[in-house]
Write a protein that holds these residues in place. Structure first.
Motif, short mmCIF file in Angstrom:
data_model
loop_
_atom_site.label_atom_id
_atom_site.label_comp_id
_atom_site.label_asym_id
_atom_site.label_seq_id
_atom_site.Cartn_x
_atom_site.Cartn_y
_atom_site.Cartn_z
N GLY A 152 6.43 1.83 10.52
CA GLY A 152 7.63 1.09 10.93
C GLY A 152 8.90 1.85 10.63
O GLY A 152 9.00 2.54 9.61
N VAL A 153 9.87 1.71 11.51
CA VAL A 153 11.13 2.43 11.39
C VAL A 153 11.85 2.09 10.09
O VAL A 153 12.44 2.95 9.45
CB VAL A 153 12.04 2.12 12.59
N TYR A 154 11.77 0.82 9.70
CA TYR A 154 12.56 0.36 8.57
C TYR A 154 11.78 0.37 7.26
O TYR A 154 12.21 -0.20 6.27
CB TYR A 154 13.09 -1.04 8.86
N ALA A 155 10.64 1.00 7.26
CA ALA A 155 9.82 1.02 6.05
C ALA A 155 10.44 1.90 4.98
O ALA A 155 11.02 2.94 5.26
CB ALA A 155 8.42 1.53 6.39
N GLU A 156 10.29 1.46 3.77
CA GLU A 156 10.83 2.18 2.61
C GLU A 156 9.98 3.40 2.30
O GLU A 156 8.75 3.37 2.41
CB GLU A 156 10.83 1.23 1.41
N GLN A 157 10.64 4.47 1.88
CA GLN A 157 9.92 5.62 1.38
C GLN A 157 9.75 5.49 -0.13
O GLN A 157 10.69 5.13 -0.83
CB GLN A 157 10.69 6.90 1.68
N PHE A 158 8.56 5.82 -0.61
CA PHE A 158 8.27 5.82 -2.04
C PHE A 158 8.06 7.28 -2.47
O PHE A 158 7.18 7.95 -1.94
CB PHE A 158 7.03 4.99 -2.35
N PHE A 159 8.86 7.71 -3.43
CA PHE A 159 8.82 9.10 -3.87
C PHE A 159 8.06 9.24 -5.18
O PHE A 159 8.09 8.36 -6.05
CB PHE A 159 10.24 9.63 -4.08
N GLY A 160 7.42 10.39 -5.31
CA GLY A 160 6.86 10.77 -6.60
C GLY A 160 7.95 11.36 -7.48
O GLY A 160 9.09 11.53 -7.05
N PRO A 161 7.62 11.73 -8.71
CA PRO A 161 8.61 12.25 -9.65
C PRO A 161 8.99 13.70 -9.40
O PRO A 161 9.97 14.19 -9.97
CB PRO A 161 7.92 12.10 -11.01
N GLY A 162 8.22 14.39 -8.56
CA GLY A 162 8.57 15.76 -8.22
C GLY A 162 7.85 16.80 -9.06
O GLY A 162 7.40 16.53 -10.18
N THR A 163 7.75 17.99 -8.51
CA THR A 163 7.25 19.17 -9.21
C THR A 163 8.35 20.21 -9.18
O THR A 163 8.82 20.59 -8.10
CB THR A 163 5.99 19.75 -8.53
N ARG A 164 8.76 20.64 -10.36
CA ARG A 164 9.83 21.65 -10.44
C ARG A 164 9.20 23.04 -10.46
O ARG A 164 8.42 23.35 -11.36
CB ARG A 164 10.68 21.45 -11.69
N LEU A 165 9.52 23.83 -9.47
CA LEU A 165 9.00 25.20 -9.36
C LEU A 165 10.09 26.19 -9.72
O LEU A 165 11.20 26.12 -9.20
CB LEU A 165 8.51 25.47 -7.93
N THR A 166 9.75 27.11 -10.61
CA THR A 166 10.64 28.21 -10.96
C THR A 166 9.93 29.51 -10.63
O THR A 166 8.82 29.76 -11.11
CB THR A 166 11.02 28.19 -12.45
#
Lengths: 110, 113
Positions: free
Chosen positions: B97-111
């Motif tokens: 659905g167009v109006y659906a919320e995105q759920f994000f993870g906490p992320g991976t920090r790459l150096t």
């Protein structure tokens, strides 16, 4: 162009004050504009969203306004709290893409 | 409550190495995404994937590729990392659905050194 321009880049307010963030756009496929809030070390999370059929949506201390004629939206935070310190993003939705603003880093000083 | 899980939290590597990041969502969503967030917090979508279609942002270098075993998992592989790949990589999922919320993870920090 479905990019969104967001301002200011950063903002500092005193606890209890009102915060105003703004975004503008040139084109929008769905006229649906969510605001995401991101705390350090976390991913963004949906804060509030608005559809073009409305010009205002309120959720507690957070209110978002939409001006279709001027192609602008804003996020108002009343009684700002230190816990509101975060980065805020507006977003424009395309058919198969999402366009985030560059973000506003908000600091609320106790 | 976390519903999008990413591993590792951090990764430090040298130029030219291959890296792989994992993402799992427990929300039952059909669509998953990878985003790159740079040091200025700019968020750019890299890939959009459901079990039928992969959409690649045309600006993404070919050394990046998504890998999926099922609709709950979407990994990101980078062949031969470059210094400009240093960033936080965020995984997200979304319902139909167009109006659906995105759920994000906490992320991976790459150096990349």
């Amino acid at each position: 162009q479905q990019q969104v321009r967001q301002s200011p880049q950063s903002l500092t307010v005193w606890e209890g004050g009102t915060t105003v963030l703004t975004c503008s756009y040139e084109d929008s496929t769905f006229n649906y504009f969510p605001w995401y809030q991101q705390f350090p070390g976390e991913g963004p999370a949906l804060l509030i969203s608005i559809l073009s059929v409305s010009d205002k949506k309120e959720d507690g201390r957070f209110t978002t306004f939409f001006n279709k004629r001027e192609k602008k939206l804003s996020l108002h935070i009343i009684d700002s709290q230190p816990g509101d310190s975060a980065t805020y993003f507006c977003m424009n939705t395309g058919y198969q893409n999402f366009y985030f603003g560059k973000g506003t880093s908000l600091t609320v000083i106790p | 409550e976390t519903a999008v899980f990413q591993t590792p939290n951090y990764h430090v590597t040298q130029v030219g190495n291959e890296v792989s990041f994992n993402c799992k969502q427990t929300l039952g969503h059909d669509t998953m995404y990878w985003y790159k967030q740079d040091s200025k917090k700019l968020l750019k979508i890299m890939f959009s994937y459901n079990n039928k279609q992969l959409i690649v942002n045309e600006t993404v270098p070919r050394r990046f590729s998504p890998q999926s075993s099922d609709k709950a998992h979407l990994n990101l592989r980078i062949k031969s990392v470059e210094p400009e790949d240093s960033a936080v990589y965020l995984c997200a999922s979304r319902d139909w659905g167009v109006y659906a919320e995105q759920f994000f993870g906490p992320g991976t920090r790459l150096t990349v050194l």
